[in-house]
Design a protein around this motif. Structure first.
Motif, PDB file in Angstrom:
ATOM      1  N   VAL A 228       0.794  -1.226   0.000  1.00 25.53           N
ATOM      2  CA  VAL A 228       0.000   0.000   0.000  1.00 25.53           C
ATOM      3  C   VAL A 228       0.832   1.284   0.000  1.00 25.53           C
ATOM      4  CG1 VAL A 228      -1.951  -1.111   1.134  1.00 25.53           C
ATOM      5  CG2 VAL A 228      -0.189  -0.011   2.520  1.00 25.53           C
ATOM      6  N   LEU A 229       2.144   1.193  -0.038  1.00 22.96           N
ATOM      7  CA  LEU A 229       2.974   2.394  -0.033  1.00 22.96           C
ATOM      8  C   LEU A 229       2.800   3.199  -1.318  1.00 22.96           C
ATOM      9  CD1 LEU A 229       6.325   0.964   1.365  1.00 22.96           C
ATOM     10  CD2 LEU A 229       4.659   2.371   2.580  1.00 22.96           C
ATOM     11  N   ALA A 230       2.942   4.511  -1.196  1.00 18.96           N
ATOM     12  CA  ALA A 230       2.887   5.392  -2.367  1.00 18.96           C
ATOM     13  C   ALA A 230       4.149   5.187  -3.199  1.00 18.96           C
ATOM     14  CB  ALA A 230       2.794   6.846  -1.909  1.00 18.96           C
ATOM     15  N   PRO A 231       4.076   5.440  -4.506  1.00 15.66           N
ATOM     16  CA  PRO A 231       5.256   5.264  -5.363  1.00 15.66           C
ATOM     17  C   PRO A 231       6.379   6.236  -4.992  1.00 15.66           C
ATOM     18  CG  PRO A 231       3.270   5.525  -6.689  1.00 15.66           C
ATOM     19  CD  PRO A 231       2.896   5.824  -5.275  1.00 15.66           C
ATOM     20  N   TYR A 232       7.597   5.800  -5.246  1.00 18.40           N
ATOM     21  CA  TYR A 232       8.757   6.685  -5.148  1.00 18.40           C
ATOM     22  C   TYR A 232       8.881   7.337  -6.517  1.00 18.40           C
ATOM     23  CZ  TYR A 232       9.950   4.314  -0.830  1.00 18.40           C
ATOM     24  OH  TYR A 232       9.917   3.816   0.449  1.00 18.40           O
TER      25      TYR A 232
ATOM     26  N   PRO B  64      20.112   7.409 -10.620  1.00 15.36           N
ATOM     27  CA  PRO B  64      20.379   6.667  -9.389  1.00 15.36           C
ATOM     28  C   PRO B  64      19.124   6.549  -8.523  1.00 15.36           C
ATOM     29  CG  PRO B  64      22.013   8.397  -9.729  1.00 15.36           C
ATOM     30  CD  PRO B  64      20.917   8.612 -10.732  1.00 15.36           C
ATOM     31  N   TYR B  65      18.972   5.399  -7.865  1.00 15.43           N
ATOM     32  CA  TYR B  65      17.799   5.169  -7.016  1.00 15.43           C
ATOM     33  C   TYR B  65      17.709   6.152  -5.855  1.00 15.43           C
ATOM     34  CZ  TYR B  65      17.252   0.745  -9.482  1.00 15.43           C
ATOM     35  OH  TYR B  65      17.078  -0.209 -10.441  1.00 15.43           O
ATOM     36  N   ASP B  66      18.840   6.637  -5.366  1.00 13.22           N
ATOM     37  CA  ASP B  66      18.781   7.535  -4.203  1.00 13.22           C
ATOM     38  C   ASP B  66      18.215   8.913  -4.541  1.00 13.22           C
ATOM     39  OD1 ASP B  66      20.965   8.523  -5.589  1.00 13.22           O
ATOM     40  OD2 ASP B  66      22.348   8.398  -3.890  1.00 13.22           O
ATOM     41  N   LEU B  67      17.902   9.176  -5.816  1.00 14.58           N
ATOM     42  CA  LEU B  67      17.249  10.427  -6.206  1.00 14.58           C
ATOM     43  C   LEU B  67      15.726  10.335  -6.166  1.00 14.58           C
ATOM     44  CD1 LEU B  67      19.487  11.558  -9.213  1.00 14.58           C
ATOM     45  CD2 LEU B  67      19.592  12.302  -6.821  1.00 14.58           C
ATOM     46  N   PHE B  68      15.189   9.131  -5.949  1.00 11.73           N
ATOM     47  CA  PHE B  68      13.743   8.932  -5.879  1.00 11.73           C
ATOM     48  C   PHE B  68      13.267   9.191  -4.455  1.00 11.73           C
ATOM     49  CE2 PHE B  68      14.870   6.636  -9.642  1.00 11.73           C
ATOM     50  CZ  PHE B  68      13.764   6.717 -10.460  1.00 11.73           C
ATOM     51  N   SER B  69      12.113   9.846  -4.339  1.00  8.27           N
ATOM     52  CA  SER B  69      11.554  10.081  -3.006  1.00  8.27           C
ATOM     53  C   SER B  69      10.070   9.737  -2.995  1.00  8.27           C
ATOM     54  CB  SER B  69      11.773  11.525  -2.561  1.00  8.27           C
ATOM     55  OG  SER B  69      11.176  12.420  -3.462  1.00  8.27           O
ATOM     56  N   GLY B  70       9.611   9.317  -1.844  1.00  9.95           N
ATOM     57  CA  GLY B  70       8.221   8.920  -1.671  1.00  9.95           C
ATOM     58  C   GLY B  70       7.439   9.995  -0.954  1.00  9.95           C
ATOM     59  N   ALA B  71       6.276   9.602  -0.468  1.00 10.83           N
ATOM     60  CA  ALA B  71       5.423  10.530   0.277  1.00 10.83           C
ATOM     61  C   ALA B  71       6.173  11.042   1.497  1.00 10.83           C
ATOM     62  CB  ALA B  71       4.139   9.826   0.691  1.00 10.83           C
ATOM     63  N   GLY B  72       6.108  12.318   1.722  1.00  8.58           N
ATOM     64  CA  GLY B  72       6.783  12.910   2.876  1.00  8.58           C
ATOM     65  C   GLY B  72       8.269  13.100   2.684  1.00  8.58           C
ATOM     66  N   GLY B  73       8.781  12.837   1.485  1.00 14.72           N
ATOM     67  CA  GLY B  73      10.192  13.066   1.203  1.00 14.72           C
ATOM     68  C   GLY B  73      11.111  11.905   1.530  1.00 14.72           C
ATOM     69  N   ALA B  74      10.566  10.754   1.929  1.00 13.35           N
ATOM     70  CA  ALA B  74      11.401   9.595   2.246  1.00 13.35           C
ATOM     71  C   ALA B  74      12.145   9.125   1.003  1.00 13.35           C
ATOM     72  CB  ALA B  74      10.543   8.462   2.803  1.00 13.35           C
ATOM     73  N   ARG B  75      13.441   8.932   1.117  1.00 10.36           N
ATOM     74  CA  ARG B  75      14.263   8.466  -0.008  1.00 10.36           C
ATOM     75  C   ARG B  75      14.115   6.961  -0.196  1.00 10.36           C
ATOM     76  NH1 ARG B  75      15.824  12.436  -3.349  1.00 10.36           N
ATOM     77  NH2 ARG B  75      16.434  14.230  -2.141  1.00 10.36           N
ATOM     78  N   PHE B  76      14.153   6.536  -1.455  1.00 11.65           N
ATOM     79  CA  PHE B  76      14.104   5.108  -1.760  1.00 11.65           C
ATOM     80  C   PHE B  76      15.446   4.479  -1.420  1.00 11.65           C
ATOM     81  CE2 PHE B  76      15.004   1.703  -4.867  1.00 11.65           C
ATOM     82  CZ  PHE B  76      14.084   0.789  -4.394  1.00 11.65           C
ATOM     83  N   ARG B  77      15.387   3.339  -0.758  1.00 12.82           N
ATOM     84  CA  ARG B  77      16.596   2.593  -0.412  1.00 12.82           C
ATOM     85  C   ARG B  77      16.453   1.173  -0.938  1.00 12.82           C
ATOM     86  NH1 ARG B  77      17.039   3.720   5.837  1.00 12.82           N
ATOM     87  NH2 ARG B  77      17.212   1.466   5.667  1.00 12.82           N
ATOM     88  N   PRO B  78      17.243   0.811  -1.963  1.00 13.80           N
ATOM     89  CA  PRO B  78      17.167  -0.551  -2.497  1.00 13.80           C
ATOM     90  C   PRO B  78      17.448  -1.563  -1.388  1.00 13.80           C
ATOM     91  CG  PRO B  78      18.554   0.828  -3.878  1.00 13.80           C
ATOM     92  CD  PRO B  78      18.238   1.620  -2.646  1.00 13.80           C
ATOM     93  N   GLY B  79      16.736  -2.660  -1.418  1.00 14.32           N
ATOM     94  CA  GLY B  79      16.922  -3.696  -0.410  1.00 14.32           C
ATOM     95  C   GLY B  79      16.033  -3.524   0.799  1.00 14.32           C
ATOM     96  N   VAL B  80      15.483  -2.330   1.006  1.00 16.07           N
ATOM     97  CA  VAL B  80      14.593  -2.071   2.134  1.00 16.07           C
ATOM     98  C   VAL B  80      13.136  -2.163   1.701  1.00 16.07           C
ATOM     99  CG1 VAL B  80      13.885  -0.370   3.874  1.00 16.07           C
ATOM    100  CG2 VAL B  80      16.306  -0.645   3.306  1.00 16.07           C
ATOM    101  N   THR B  81      12.815  -1.547   0.567  1.00 18.13           N
ATOM    102  CA  THR B  81      11.462  -1.565   0.020  1.00 18.13           C
ATOM    103  C   THR B  81      11.442  -2.431  -1.225  1.00 18.13           C
ATOM    104  OG1 THR B  81      11.111   0.690   0.794  1.00 18.13           O
ATOM    105  CG2 THR B  81       9.584  -0.130  -0.861  1.00 18.13           C
TER     106      THR B  81
END
Length: 117
Positions: free
Chosen positions: A56-60, A76-93
């Motif tokens: 149910v998470l919002a897209p990065y 780079p994946y670290d340039l993607f952000s989700g709701a509230g500004g959370a950065r995408f971290r591969p391996g976590v989500t």
């Protein structure tokens, strides 16, 4: 699995490696970045790249900067952000799919969504 092309603007692939090679916008994934390729024949003036998580998470999201015809861009994946500004971290989500929406300089819109591999 068979790949399906819906209309001239929407392409749904069976994975990053099994996308329709005739699709106007393509992508490949790597452990640290996603590579976007413009095959539309025109420069892409604007767009949005979304990493859609499972559940149910919002897209990065990340804006797609201008991309000339035939060009590729590594994002780079670290340039993607989700709701509230959370950065995408591969391996976590866990990412289910990648969705790209882009508009070329003539105003034509392209949409591509395929599973994230």
């Amino acid at each position: 699995m068979a790949c399906i092309v819906l209309g001239a603007l929407i392409a749904t692939g069976c994975g990053a490696s099994a996308q329709d090679p005739k699709a106007a916008v393509g992508f490949t994934t790597s452990p640290t970045y996603i590579t976007i390729e413009n095959r539309s024949g025109n420069a892409l003036a604007e767009g949005l790249i979304e990493l859609v998580p499972s559940g149910v998470l919002a897209p990065y999201r990340r804006e797609l900067p201008r991309l000339e015809s035939g060009a590729k861009r590594d994002v780079p994946y670290d340039l993607f952000s989700g709701a509230g500004g959370a950065r995408f971290r591969p391996g976590v989500t866990r990412i289910k799919s990648v969705r790209i929406t882009a508009k070329d300089v003539s105003g034509k819109t392209y949409k591509v969504e395929a599973p994230f591999n």
